[in-house]
Motif scaffolding. Structure first.
Motif, mmCIF file in Angstrom:
data_model
loop_
_atom_site.group_PDB
_atom_site.id
_atom_site.type_symbol
_atom_site.label_atom_id
_atom_site.label_comp_id
_atom_site.label_asym_id
_atom_site.label_seq_id
_atom_site.Cartn_x
_atom_site.Cartn_y
_atom_site.Cartn_z
ATOM 1 N N ASN A 12 0.796 -1.232 0.000
ATOM 2 C CA ASN A 12 0.000 0.000 0.000
ATOM 3 C C ASN A 12 0.824 1.275 0.000
ATOM 4 O OD1 ASN A 12 -2.558 -1.251 -0.033
ATOM 5 N ND2 ASN A 12 -2.390 -1.686 2.157
ATOM 6 N N VAL A 13 2.135 1.139 0.221
ATOM 7 C CA VAL A 13 3.028 2.296 0.219
ATOM 8 C C VAL A 13 4.302 1.947 -0.548
ATOM 9 C CG1 VAL A 13 4.368 3.898 1.639
ATOM 10 C CG2 VAL A 13 2.148 3.117 2.447
ATOM 11 N N ASP A 14 4.744 2.857 -1.409
ATOM 12 C CA ASP A 14 6.037 2.710 -2.074
ATOM 13 C C ASP A 14 7.116 3.009 -1.045
ATOM 14 O OD1 ASP A 14 8.466 3.313 -3.453
ATOM 15 O OD2 ASP A 14 7.339 3.640 -5.292
ATOM 16 N N THR A 15 7.903 2.007 -0.692
ATOM 17 C CA THR A 15 8.874 2.169 0.388
ATOM 18 C C THR A 15 10.038 3.082 0.012
ATOM 19 O OG1 THR A 15 9.923 0.104 -0.316
ATOM 20 C CG2 THR A 15 8.325 -0.043 1.472
ATOM 21 N N ASP A 16 10.218 3.359 -1.278
ATOM 22 C CA ASP A 16 11.294 4.268 -1.698
ATOM 23 C C ASP A 16 10.872 5.733 -1.625
ATOM 24 O OD1 ASP A 16 13.045 2.202 -2.192
ATOM 25 O OD2 ASP A 16 12.480 2.023 -4.297
ATOM 26 N N THR A 17 9.599 5.988 -1.928
ATOM 27 C CA THR A 17 9.121 7.370 -2.005
ATOM 28 C C THR A 17 8.107 7.722 -0.932
ATOM 29 O OG1 THR A 17 7.297 6.786 -3.512
ATOM 30 C CG2 THR A 17 9.435 7.310 -4.510
ATOM 31 N N HIS A 202 0.709 2.898 7.817
ATOM 32 C CA HIS A 202 1.459 3.727 8.767
ATOM 33 C C HIS A 202 2.949 3.536 8.537
ATOM 34 C CE1 HIS A 202 2.302 4.978 13.222
ATOM 35 N NE2 HIS A 202 2.500 5.966 12.368
ATOM 36 N N VAL A 203 3.604 4.596 8.120
ATOM 37 C CA VAL A 203 5.057 4.587 7.951
ATOM 38 C C VAL A 203 5.616 5.682 8.852
ATOM 39 C CG1 VAL A 203 6.982 4.838 6.343
ATOM 40 C CG2 VAL A 203 4.831 3.824 5.558
ATOM 41 N N TYR A 204 6.629 5.335 9.639
ATOM 42 C CA TYR A 204 7.203 6.317 10.556
ATOM 43 C C TYR A 204 8.711 6.117 10.652
ATOM 44 C CZ TYR A 204 7.035 2.380 13.811
ATOM 45 O OH TYR A 204 7.189 1.141 14.400
ATOM 46 N N SER A 205 9.361 7.145 11.112
ATOM 47 C CA SER A 205 10.798 7.074 11.360
ATOM 48 C C SER A 205 11.034 7.141 12.863
ATOM 49 C CB SER A 205 11.533 8.218 10.657
ATOM 50 O OG SER A 205 11.118 9.472 11.180
ATOM 51 N N LEU A 214 5.495 9.480 8.886
ATOM 52 C CA LEU A 214 5.799 9.842 7.501
ATOM 53 C C LEU A 214 4.582 9.662 6.610
ATOM 54 C CD1 LEU A 214 9.299 8.113 7.188
ATOM 55 C CD2 LEU A 214 8.814 10.501 7.756
ATOM 56 N N VAL A 215 3.818 8.593 6.874
ATOM 57 C CA VAL A 215 2.567 8.340 6.153
ATOM 58 C C VAL A 215 1.561 7.801 7.165
ATOM 59 C CG1 VAL A 215 1.415 7.114 4.284
ATOM 60 C CG2 VAL A 215 3.841 7.703 4.061
ATOM 61 N N GLY A 216 0.394 8.427 7.236
ATOM 62 C CA GLY A 216 -0.664 7.934 8.102
ATOM 63 C C GLY A 216 -0.496 8.343 9.552
#
Length: 230
Positions: A12-17, A202-205, A214-216
């Motif tokens: 569901n998310v492009d991990t590069d962008t 959900h993408v986070y750093s 970062l996302v969600g």
């Protein structure tokens, strides 16, 4: 009822962008997958007495991607990827080759990455990635089923050496296209049944002290329905 559980996978998310890719997934009913598998199971898997186990359940894990010639660079040797160029020696230790090592690379926009059957939590997993230029939210059930049939064929031929692509090619004309096209399209969200559909995007750093979104986080279902409607 299929002997094999079908697991549809879509990232569901492009991990590069970190761009959301949820909206580009095929909107085809899972029942198309079940029908195609039942055809292959009845005419190839059962007659060859394959994938039968008292101890293990089998999972068919299928992942589709839109073909990107820049990012999709390496593929395994498979009858579904065509022959290697003359002079390129098969590498039994590696088994994966740069795309340009295959014949007709310049014109081919459909590629398959089958993997060896592996065991996960006691389940036997038959894993295949399908990269094709027409993979998108608009791919029709007929186009999807055509790719799916070859993807399953690639996975089975890769794992069971007594199977040949020719056997699948002879079976393919027996697909009942009226059946494939009888399911609603675009399929409702609940009819698609991708792994993770009840979860979140959900993408986070993490810098060791603080988590940064970062996302969600977004609900997959709510985000999908907000974009496409009900």
């Amino acid at each position: 009822m299929t002997m094999v559980e079908i697991n549809r996978v879509w990232l569901n998310v492009d991990t590069d962008t970190n761009k959301i890719t949820l909206f580009g997934r095929p909107r085809v009913s899972i029942r198309v997958d079940e029908y195609i598998w039942s055809l292959i199971e009845e005419h190839i898997v059962k007659p060859h007495k394959l994938m039968r186990s008292e101890k293990h359940r089998y999972l068919l894990k299928i992942s589709f991607h839109r073909f990107d010639p820049v990012r999709h660079r390496y593929y395994p040797l498979s009858p579904y990827n065509g022959p290697l160029l003359e002079g390129v020696k098969p590498d039994s230790a590696n088994g994966w080759y740069p795309r340009e090592n295959f014949a007709d690379t310049e014109y081919r926009t459909t590629w398959f990455s089958p993997d060896k059957i592996w065991t996960n939590c006691g389940n036997k997993v038959l894993d295949v990635n399908v990269d094709a230029a027409n993979v998108s939210e608009s791919i029709t059930p007929r186009e999807y089923a055509d790719l799916l049939f070859d993807g399953i064929g690639a996975a089975l031929v890769f794992n069971f050496k007594r199977l040949k692509r020719e056997e699948f090619d002879e079976l393919k004309p027996r697909i009942d296209w009226s059946m494939v096209e009888s399911f609603p399209f675009p399929a409702a969200f609940e009819e698609q049944q991708y792994i993770g559909d009840e979860g979140k995007i959900h993408v986070y750093s993490w810098d060791g002290r603080q988590e940064t979104d970062l996302v969600g986080p977004y609900s997959v279902r709510e985000l999908y329905l907000e974009h496409f409607g009900k």
